[in-house]
Design a protein around this motif. Structure first.
Motif, short mmCIF file in Angstrom:
data_model
loop_
_atom_site.label_atom_id
_atom_site.label_comp_id
_atom_site.label_asym_id
_atom_site.label_seq_id
_atom_site.Cartn_x
_atom_site.Cartn_y
_atom_site.Cartn_z
N GLU A 72 -7.66 -10.06 43.24
CA GLU A 72 -7.80 -11.48 42.91
C GLU A 72 -6.47 -12.21 42.85
O GLU A 72 -6.43 -13.43 42.67
N GLY A 73 -5.38 -11.44 42.94
CA GLY A 73 -4.06 -12.07 43.05
C GLY A 73 -3.31 -12.24 41.75
O GLY A 73 -3.69 -11.70 40.71
N ASN A 74 -2.23 -13.01 41.81
CA ASN A 74 -1.26 -13.11 40.72
C ASN A 74 -1.80 -13.67 39.41
O ASN A 74 -1.21 -13.42 38.35
N TRP B 123 6.29 -8.55 44.67
CA TRP B 123 6.43 -7.14 45.09
C TRP B 123 5.48 -6.21 44.32
O TRP B 123 5.54 -4.99 44.49
N LEU B 124 4.66 -6.75 43.45
CA LEU B 124 3.78 -5.89 42.66
C LEU B 124 2.71 -5.23 43.52
O LEU B 124 1.55 -5.62 43.53
N LYS B 125 3.10 -4.23 44.23
CA LYS B 125 2.16 -3.50 45.09
C LYS B 125 1.24 -2.61 44.26
O LYS B 125 1.70 -1.99 43.29
N GLY B 126 0.00 -2.54 44.70
CA GLY B 126 -1.03 -1.88 43.90
C GLY B 126 -0.88 -0.40 43.63
O GLY B 126 -0.57 0.00 42.53
N GLY B 127 -1.13 0.42 44.61
CA GLY B 127 -1.18 1.86 44.38
C GLY B 127 0.19 2.51 44.22
O GLY B 127 0.29 3.66 43.85
#
Lengths: 129, 129
Positions: A72-74, B123-127
């Motif tokens: 859903e994003g930031n 830059w908040l990449k998920g995994g």
DNA sequence: GTATTACCTAGAGTATACTCTATGTCAAGG
DNA sequence: CCTTGACATAGAGTATACTCTAGGTAATAC
């Protein structure tokens, strides 16, 4: 990377990989032109994360919720942050339970060893301690 | 002690207490003349043991197997000893998985905190990690 | 003496997390 | 062209651990 290769890499069945995707524990995996899954680095990171969380015993639901928020994003960042802290607390509590049980098991095991050495078997009460 | 009192004492439903007995996670509980359960100290110890093991995540089956061996008497002592060691190893492995996941969660959580502080969200990449 | 309360059993139902089955598509080999 | 093999989906089936329901007994409470 094909689903078979990923399955082998992580020691998890292809069925489970598809299941993880289906329930949203990982975002939709990249597909090749014919519709087959073709895992990219990003996809692999998600798989790795999902497996890590599950192997620690965290429920599918929480992991899926995190992924949903991520997608859903930031705007969901503080919610995700809170969710991660919750998962952490669940695990800390779980570790505490395990430590208590390990202590209890150690005491029992030691009593068995002493009992066998000395031949004193009669007092080995079951649920004791 | 009635089943209701035991239920309250351990924070577990009466249904679950009866279930534990039914599947052999605890030996048959002492009964009063009318057939109602009347938990004695011994029974309570078994209940406490069963709850401890289960809350650490050990499967019902192993606990029931221990109780069964216990009921078969002194000839099963070395088998019981081995079983306890197995359970212990399961828990140590589980704790290890939890520790790994906690580390990973900590890294993620820290990244969220740094990101929120600095406003660097992209830059908040998920995994990741 | 009957209504309520606390207990009993047997067996069905539920939640979670896979796991399997049936059926179908697509690309490469013979 | 047709078979084989690797993949796809949808939905049914399984294992584990409870949890609930239905119907019954036994001892107070009124």
């Amino acid at each position: 990377m094909t689903i078979k290769e990923v399955s082998k890499k992580f020691g998890i069945t292809m069925d489970t990989l598809r299941y993880y995707e289906r329930v949203g524990m990982i975002p939709p995996v990249t597909r090749s032109t014919n519709g087959n899954r073709d895992y990219q680095d990003d996809d692999l990171n998600w798989v790795s994360l999902a497996i890590c969380m599950r192997s620690a015993g965290l429920p599918v639901e929480g992991i899926a919720r995190y992924v949903k928020l991520y997608q859903e994003g930031n705007t969901t960042i503080s919610e995700r942050h809170q969710l991660l802290i919750n998962q952490k607390n669940i695990l800390k509590e779980q570790r505490h339970q395990i430590d208590e049980t390990l202590e209890r098991l150690d005491k029992k095991i030691e009593r068995y060893e002493v009992a066998v050495e000395t031949g004193e078997l009669t007092w080995l009460k079951g649920g004791q301690v």
